[in-house]
Design a protein around this motif. Structure first.
Motif, mmCIF file in Angstrom:
data_model
loop_
_atom_site.group_PDB
_atom_site.id
_atom_site.type_symbol
_atom_site.label_atom_id
_atom_site.label_comp_id
_atom_site.label_asym_id
_atom_site.label_seq_id
_atom_site.Cartn_x
_atom_site.Cartn_y
_atom_site.Cartn_z
ATOM 1 N N GLU A 188 0.819 -1.214 0.000
ATOM 2 C CA GLU A 188 0.000 0.000 0.000
ATOM 3 C C GLU A 188 0.854 1.265 0.000
ATOM 4 O O GLU A 188 0.434 2.316 -0.482
ATOM 5 N N ASP A 261 -3.189 -7.348 2.083
ATOM 6 C CA ASP A 261 -4.190 -6.422 2.597
ATOM 7 C C ASP A 261 -3.808 -6.014 4.018
ATOM 8 O O ASP A 261 -3.738 -6.867 4.912
ATOM 9 N N GLN A 263 -5.438 -4.758 6.315
ATOM 10 C CA GLN A 263 -6.478 -5.096 7.274
ATOM 11 C C GLN A 263 -6.324 -6.511 7.823
ATOM 12 O O GLN A 263 -6.882 -6.849 8.868
#
Length: 346
Positions: A188, A261, A263
């Motif tokens: 990210e 990810d 999360q």
């Protein structure tokens, strides 16, 4: 050519001893303090004022005041005249073990698992203090070069350095320095989707994976592989595929830090540190009521016997048997047992 060289005087108390290393952003020198001995000094190549130097170090100075064992201590920040003009610098504790780059080079294939896990846990403990600030302090550049090694006696002490510098450093030069800092950045971050505590956790996982396997996660064969984003399309193999000493629980923890990810990763370094601590703790043992009852009976008998002349050794044997049978008794009776073994009656 370095901005400063061996023998150059920084100020009234600091003299350059030797160059330790450099990147596109700064040089690192070992310096000798007139009263405090050896220190390390990071000399910025482009920062040219005291105000800017202090601004870059705000977060690092805050964390240094907390005195955590896994965070590098800062001593001073100032400017010095160089052939290229005025440049900012800061001094910090000198750690003769160098960085994790030195540690990884010391082992041709992979760092022993126990050492690698110890490093991972200490990094996580240091970062956890930063992540628990309000608002959280993010490192943004956890890499082999920014984790230093010292020793408290014979115990290895890992210290995280350079907090907050990545946030203000040139994003181009930063990713080009220190043997591929970009290799430790979360997906990210590479796609400009923002930075979080979970991004620091990714970097810790990358370090752990590399120390355990001598490979970068999602990379090609070899120590430093292609940094293209396409590498994340590859399947990530667990560390145990390269290292037979990695157990299933350690596999699980390391793989959790490297989820694409954010999360799905541990949310911050404290969560990661706790997971590593639980792995290290032996599983709880279930004791049967019968064992507990017999242990208490033995302990009571030992307490009766120890007051009888000539029975102290027998009492100690019974108490030791009771504690072996039901270890929780040790909290109450272990001090007595140690005294009895020395021939002291209570």
């Amino acid at each position: 050519m370095a901005l400063l060289n061996s023998g150059d005087r920084v100020n009234d108390t600091l003299v350059i001893d030797r160059l330790l290393g450099e990147g596109a952003f700064a040089e690192v020198h070992r310096v000798r303090h007139a009263y405090l001995g050896l220190q390390a000094m990071k000399l910025f190549k482009k920062v040219a004022s005291l105000e800017e130097t202090h601004l870059m170090l705000d977060e690092a100075r805050l964390l240094s005041t907390l005195g955590h064992a896994n965070i590098v201590r800062l001593f001073d920040a100032n400017t010095v005249q160089t052939p290229e003009g005025l440049r900012g610098f800061f001094t910090m504790e000198y750690l003769p073990g160098g960085s994790l780059e030195n540690l990884s080079k010391a082992y041709p294939h992979s760092v022993p698992t126990a050492i690698a896990v110890d490093v991972m846990e200490q990094i996580a403990s240091g970062l956890a203090v930063a992540h628990e600030q309000d608002p959280p302090i993010l490192h943004r550049d956890v890499s082999l070069a920014n984790v230093l090694i010292g020793y408290d006696g014979s115990v290895m002490r890992v210290r995280v350095s350079d907090f907050g510098l990545a946030k203000r450093a040139d994003p181009v030069t930063r990713t080009a320095s220190a043997k591929g800092t970009i290799a430790f950045m979360a997906p990210e971050v590479l796609t400009n989707q923002g930075y979080s505590c979970a991004s620091d956790v990714w970097s810790v996982g990358t370090i752990a994976y590399f120390l355990l396997t001598d490979h970068l996660p999602y990379g090609e064969t070899g120590r430093y592989s292609s940094y293209s984003f396409a590498r994340f399309n590859r399947r990530l193999l667990p560390p145990s595929r390269y290292n037979d000493d990695v157990d299933a629980r350690l596999d699980e923890i390391v793989m959790s830090t490297l989820q694409l990810d954010p999360q799905e990763r541990p949310t911050n370094a404290r969560v990661l540190a706790d997971a590593l601590r639980r792995r290290r703790r032996p599983p709880a043992v279930s004791y049967r009521d019968r064992d507990r009852g017999r242990a208490r009976h033995l302990a009571d008998e030992a307490l009766r016997l120890h007051r009888i002349p000539g029975e102290l050794e027998r009492a100690a044997d019974l108490m030791e048997e009771a504690i072996d049978l039901w270890p929780p008794l040790g909290e109450q009776h272990q001090p007595k047992l140690l005294l009895w073994r020395k021939g002291v009656m209570m």
